[in-house]
Design a protein around this motif. Structure first.
Motif, short mmCIF file in Angstrom:
data_model
loop_
_atom_site.label_atom_id
_atom_site.label_comp_id
_atom_site.label_asym_id
_atom_site.label_seq_id
_atom_site.Cartn_x
_atom_site.Cartn_y
_atom_site.Cartn_z
N TYR A 1 0.83 -1.21 0.00
CA TYR A 1 0.00 0.00 0.00
C TYR A 1 0.87 1.26 0.00
O TYR A 1 0.52 2.28 -0.58
CB TYR A 1 -0.95 0.00 1.20
N GLU B 1 7.41 -5.74 11.14
CA GLU B 1 6.77 -4.82 12.10
C GLU B 1 5.78 -5.60 12.94
O GLU B 1 4.97 -6.34 12.42
CB GLU B 1 5.95 -3.76 11.36
N ARG C 1 -1.16 -7.18 0.97
CA ARG C 1 -1.99 -6.73 -0.13
C ARG C 1 -1.82 -5.24 -0.38
O ARG C 1 -1.36 -4.51 0.50
CB ARG C 1 -3.47 -6.99 0.18
N1 RBF Z 1 0.73 -2.97 4.67
C1 RBF Z 1 0.34 -3.19 3.39
O1 RBF Z 1 0.70 -2.44 2.51
N2 RBF Z 1 -0.44 -4.27 3.05
C2 RBF Z 1 -0.89 -5.15 3.97
O2 RBF Z 1 -1.59 -6.10 3.62
C3 RBF Z 1 -0.53 -4.93 5.35
N3 RBF Z 1 -0.96 -5.76 6.32
C4 RBF Z 1 -0.60 -5.52 7.63
C5 RBF Z 1 -1.05 -6.37 8.61
C6 RBF Z 1 -0.69 -6.18 9.93
C7 RBF Z 1 -1.21 -7.11 10.98
C8 RBF Z 1 0.14 -5.08 10.28
C9 RBF Z 1 0.53 -4.85 11.70
C10 RBF Z 1 0.59 -4.23 9.30
C11 RBF Z 1 0.24 -4.43 7.96
N4 RBF Z 1 0.68 -3.60 6.95
C12 RBF Z 1 0.31 -3.81 5.65
C13 RBF Z 1 1.75 -2.62 7.22
C14 RBF Z 1 1.30 -1.21 7.43
O3 RBF Z 1 1.22 -0.56 6.19
C15 RBF Z 1 2.38 -0.58 8.31
O4 RBF Z 1 2.32 -1.17 9.58
C16 RBF Z 1 2.27 0.90 8.40
O5 RBF Z 1 2.59 1.48 7.17
C17 RBF Z 1 3.20 1.46 9.48
O6 RBF Z 1 4.53 1.13 9.26
#
Ligand code: RBF
Ligand code: ADP
Ligand code: MG
Length: 206
Positions: free
Chosen positions: A86, A95, A123
């Motif tokens: 994203y 993370e 995703r």
């Molecule tokens: N970021 C994505 O771009 N796609 C995801 O599917 C996605 N799933 C996540 C699921 C969990 C449980 C967590 C904790 C984070 C996820 N993130 C995902 C990351 C999120 O974009 C990121 O934690 C923030 O940008 C802060 O660094």
């Protein structure tokens, strides 16, 4: 595109290799988006720990446990491993969102995690709300998907068929490791998962 339904039960029924995967490192600074943009803080592991993890598993979303610093408490966590499609990050990151409300930040403090299972691939999304919604489902499914009862036939279990959420009768149980390196028995691990998940669910129910 965000799926409207997802299975709540994830991860292996029996914890088998490569799980459980243990990982530790001092929490580093990320882009600061977790708390501010998503309302979901994630403690970022250093590059070395991230790379080591990537040798064992593919990128994606995982669940397990976390410990922070000298506190022996063990909390449920969800972890994102990869590029955050994203946000189109250029570097892989690991993370960890811990299902616990901490009184203060813990940058620079040692974070220890045990990865127990895989939830889904990373995703891309049409909106930030869709990303947040999916993370909240990750949290829910991690609660529903503790270590399998089939490994611990000696404990009394009731199963709720709607969610297949696992339920267990057990007395008060405090999971406190005396030493960071202590090992818990499988039954300890299971009991602890149920109790800590319940506490965390209470905190996370809105
Ligand atoms: N970021 C994505 O771009 N796609 C995801 O599917 C996605 N799933 C996540 C699921 C969990 C449980 C967590 C904790 C984070 C996820 N993130 C995902 C990351 C999120 O974009 C990121 O934690 C923030 O940008 C802060 O660094
Ligand atoms: P960054 O991009 O620097 O990782 P975040 O907005 O994701 O910033 O916030 C992460 C920081 O918030 C962690 O490094 C940690 O110090 C703190 N924090 C507070 N509560 C939690 C929690 N429940 N889970 C993870 N990190 C938390
Ligand atoms: Mg973060």
């Amino acid at each position: 595109l965000l799926e409207t339904t997802r299975p709540l039960l994830v991860g292996p029924d029996i914890i088998s290799p490569p799980y459980p995967i243990k990982m530790k490192g001092k929490v580093i600074q990320g882009f600061g988006r977790g708390s501010k943009e998503l309302g979901i803080p994630t403690a970022n592991l250093p590059e070395a720990a991230t790379n080591a993890l990537c040798e064992d598993v593919e990128t994606g979303i995982y669940y397990g446990w976390a410990q922070v610093g000298d506190d022996s408490s063990v909390y449920p966590m969800v972890m994102s491993l990869g590029w955050n499609p994203y946000y189109k990050n250029e570097k892989k990151s690991a993370e960890v969102h811990i299902m616990h409300v901490f009184p203060e930040d813990f940058y620079g403090v040692e974070l220890r995690v045990i990865v127990l299972g895989y939830i889904r691939p990373e995703r891309d999304y049409d909106s930030i709300d869709a990303l947040i919604q999916d993370i909240n489902i990750d949290i829910k499914s991690s609660f529903a998907s503790g270590p399998s009862i089939s490994q611990f036939p000696d404990i009394g279990i009731m199963t709720a068929p709607e969610t297949r959420q696992r339920d267990v009768k057990c007395s008060k149980f405090a999971f406190k490791l005396k030493n960071k390196e202590d090992r818990a028995s499988p039954k300890d691990i299971f009991d602890h998962w149920i109790i800590e998940s319940r506490k965390a669910i209470k905190t996370y129910q809105t």
